[in-house]
Design an enzyme around this catalytic site. Structure first.
Site, PDB file in Angstrom:
ATOM      1  N   ARG A  44      12.357  -7.189 -31.113  1.00 18.54           N
ATOM      2  CA  ARG A  44      13.596  -7.154 -32.127  1.00 18.54           C
ATOM      3  C   ARG A  44      13.271  -6.713 -33.353  1.00 18.54           C
ATOM      4  O   ARG A  44      13.844  -5.811 -34.019  1.00 18.54           O
ATOM      5  CB  ARG A  44      14.456  -8.376 -31.899  1.00 18.54           C
ATOM      6  CG  ARG A  44      15.104  -8.686 -30.835  1.00 18.54           C
ATOM      7  CD  ARG A  44      16.499  -9.760 -30.982  1.00 18.54           C
ATOM      8  NE  ARG A  44      16.917 -10.254 -29.656  1.00 18.54           N
ATOM      9  CZ  ARG A  44      16.476 -11.341 -29.193  1.00 18.54           C
ATOM     10  NH1 ARG A  44      15.637 -12.280 -29.683  1.00 18.54           N
ATOM     11  NH2 ARG A  44      17.187 -11.653 -28.126  1.00 18.54           N
TER      12      ARG A  44
ATOM     13  N   MET B 139      26.545  -6.361 -30.061  1.00 19.71           N
ATOM     14  CA  MET B 139      25.934  -7.302 -29.154  1.00 19.71           C
ATOM     15  C   MET B 139      24.615  -7.597 -29.057  1.00 19.71           C
ATOM     16  O   MET B 139      24.144  -8.027 -27.960  1.00 19.71           O
ATOM     17  CB  MET B 139      26.683  -6.643 -27.683  1.00 19.71           C
ATOM     18  CG  MET B 139      27.983  -6.395 -27.707  1.00 19.71           C
ATOM     19  SD  MET B 139      29.074  -7.738 -28.477  1.00 19.71           S
ATOM     20  CE  MET B 139      28.830  -8.891 -27.251  1.00 19.71           C
ATOM     21  N   ARG B 140      24.017  -7.403 -30.333  1.00 19.88           N
ATOM     22  CA  ARG B 140      22.562  -7.901 -30.132  1.00 19.88           C
ATOM     23  C   ARG B 140      22.313  -8.894 -31.275  1.00 19.88           C
ATOM     24  O   ARG B 140      22.978  -8.832 -32.259  1.00 19.88           O
ATOM     25  CB  ARG B 140      21.651  -6.689 -30.679  1.00 19.88           C
ATOM     26  CG  ARG B 140      21.790  -5.411 -29.685  1.00 19.88           C
ATOM     27  CD  ARG B 140      20.638  -4.683 -29.476  1.00 19.88           C
ATOM     28  NE  ARG B 140      19.432  -5.340 -28.498  1.00 19.88           N
ATOM     29  CZ  ARG B 140      19.679  -5.570 -27.355  1.00 19.88           C
ATOM     30  NH1 ARG B 140      20.470  -5.007 -26.396  1.00 19.88           N
ATOM     31  NH2 ARG B 140      18.890  -6.258 -26.665  1.00 19.88           N
ATOM     32  N   ILE B 141      21.460  -9.921 -30.951  1.00 13.13           N
ATOM     33  CA  ILE B 141      21.146 -10.988 -31.837  1.00 13.13           C
ATOM     34  C   ILE B 141      20.104 -10.205 -32.988  1.00 13.13           C
ATOM     35  O   ILE B 141      19.325  -9.629 -32.737  1.00 13.13           O
ATOM     36  CB  ILE B 141      20.177 -11.912 -31.081  1.00 13.13           C
ATOM     37  CG1 ILE B 141      21.050 -12.900 -29.968  1.00 13.13           C
ATOM     38  CG2 ILE B 141      19.613 -13.029 -31.972  1.00 13.13           C
ATOM     39  CD1 ILE B 141      20.321 -13.628 -29.263  1.00 13.13           C
TER      40      ILE B 141
ATOM     41  N   SER C 220      36.263   0.586 -30.944  1.00 23.04           N
ATOM     42  CA  SER C 220      37.760   0.755 -31.671  1.00 23.04           C
ATOM     43  C   SER C 220      37.702   0.024 -33.221  1.00 23.04           C
ATOM     44  O   SER C 220      38.697   0.662 -33.773  1.00 23.04           O
ATOM     45  CB  SER C 220      38.714  -0.377 -30.561  1.00 23.04           C
ATOM     46  OG  SER C 220      38.168  -1.538 -30.637  1.00 23.04           O
ATOM     47  N   ASN C 221      37.068  -0.962 -33.452  1.00 30.38           N
ATOM     48  CA  ASN C 221      36.802  -1.387 -34.848  1.00 30.38           C
ATOM     49  C   ASN C 221      36.381  -0.060 -35.680  1.00 30.38           C
ATOM     50  O   ASN C 221      36.581   0.019 -36.900  1.00 30.38           O
ATOM     51  CB  ASN C 221      36.219  -2.454 -34.944  1.00 30.38           C
ATOM     52  CG  ASN C 221      36.920  -3.678 -34.701  1.00 30.38           C
ATOM     53  OD1 ASN C 221      38.024  -3.867 -35.213  1.00 30.38           O
ATOM     54  ND2 ASN C 221      36.458  -4.702 -33.847  1.00 30.38           N
TER      55      ASN C 221
ATOM     56  N   HIS D 289      34.619 -11.560 -35.783  1.00 25.72           N
ATOM     57  CA  HIS D 289      34.666 -12.338 -34.725  1.00 25.72           C
ATOM     58  C   HIS D 289      36.164 -12.692 -34.039  1.00 25.72           C
ATOM     59  O   HIS D 289      36.887 -13.202 -34.803  1.00 25.72           O
ATOM     60  CB  HIS D 289      33.899 -13.553 -35.011  1.00 25.72           C
ATOM     61  CG  HIS D 289      33.784 -14.617 -33.543  1.00 25.72           C
ATOM     62  ND1 HIS D 289      32.572 -14.461 -32.989  1.00 25.72           N
ATOM     63  CD2 HIS D 289      34.087 -15.841 -33.450  1.00 25.72           C
ATOM     64  CE1 HIS D 289      32.507 -15.397 -31.958  1.00 25.72           C
ATOM     65  NE2 HIS D 289      33.727 -16.232 -32.453  1.00 25.72           N
TER      66      HIS D 289
END
Length: 209
Positions: free
Chosen positions: A68, A93-95, A16-17, A112
């Site tokens: 990663r 949603m990942r570091i 949505s963003n 955030h």
């Protein structure tokens, strides 16, 4: 003729963003070019949104990489090939590792759902409700490798109602994100927010999680 200000959006879910950013560009309210969507979930709705907006997409499956750092090196190569000026984390949603954080220090922002420094990390809306605060909101900040600890660029507050649930409060927070995030991107693109000045005031490894 000045070169376009190029952004890449990272997202993992419904997007949505991302859609708010794309809509702002289409409406002439945001003078940037969305060069890339990066998504770690190939079946996510945000991929469909990007396709509909004509935005190139890079999807990947993290489990197919040894680390990663390995998949971020692939992403970094693509970002550099597209001369990205700003990376926008919009529900990603990942570091992140230093591979991307260091390469784009001062040129990577995140939105955030809390008034940082309160309630960093996951489940920020739930945290606010559990702590019984009367006010929450959203924050757009620079990414510095800590847990939502980078320099704050902009915030919007929202009063918590007595009957709010995590779902209802999240629903009321989303429109604030959709309004503020494109505004901050525009301010960065036009120089109203001087990221060079802000990053010179705060060392990259200042506050860590």
């Amino acid at each position: 003729m000045s070169k376009p200000f190029r952004i890449a959006v990272f997202a993992s879910g419904s997007g949505s963003n991302f859609q708010a950013i794309a809509d702002a560009v289409k409406a002439g309210k945001l003078d940037v070019r969305i060069e890339l969507l990066v998504c770690d979930r190939p079946q996510a709705l945000v991929v469909e949104r990007a396709n509909n907006a004509g935005v190139p997409v890079h999807t990947f499956r993290p489990k197919e990489y040894p680390s990663r750092e390995a998949y971020e090196l692939d992403i970094l190569e693509i970002l550099r090939s597209k001369h990205i000026d700003l990376v926008v984390l919009a529900g990603y949603m990942r570091i992140l590792t230093p591979v991307l954080v260091d390469a784009y220090w001062g040129r990577m922002i995140n939105v955030h759902p809390s008034l940082l420094p309160s309630f960093p990390g996951l489940h920020a809306v739930r945290q606010a409700l559990e702590h019984g605060v009367k006010l929450t909101g959203i924050t757009v900040h620079l990414v510095d490798g800590g847990l939502d600890s980078g320099p704050i660029l902009a915030q919007r507050a929202l009063e918590i109602r007595q009957d709010d649930t995590e779902a209802s409060l999240s629903e009321r927070i989303h429109p604030l994100e959709h309004e503020l995030l494109p505004q901050v991107i525009q301010q960065i693109a036009t120089g109203q927010i001087d990221l060079d000045h802000i990053t010179n005031l705060k060392p990259k490894d200042g506050i860590q999680s």
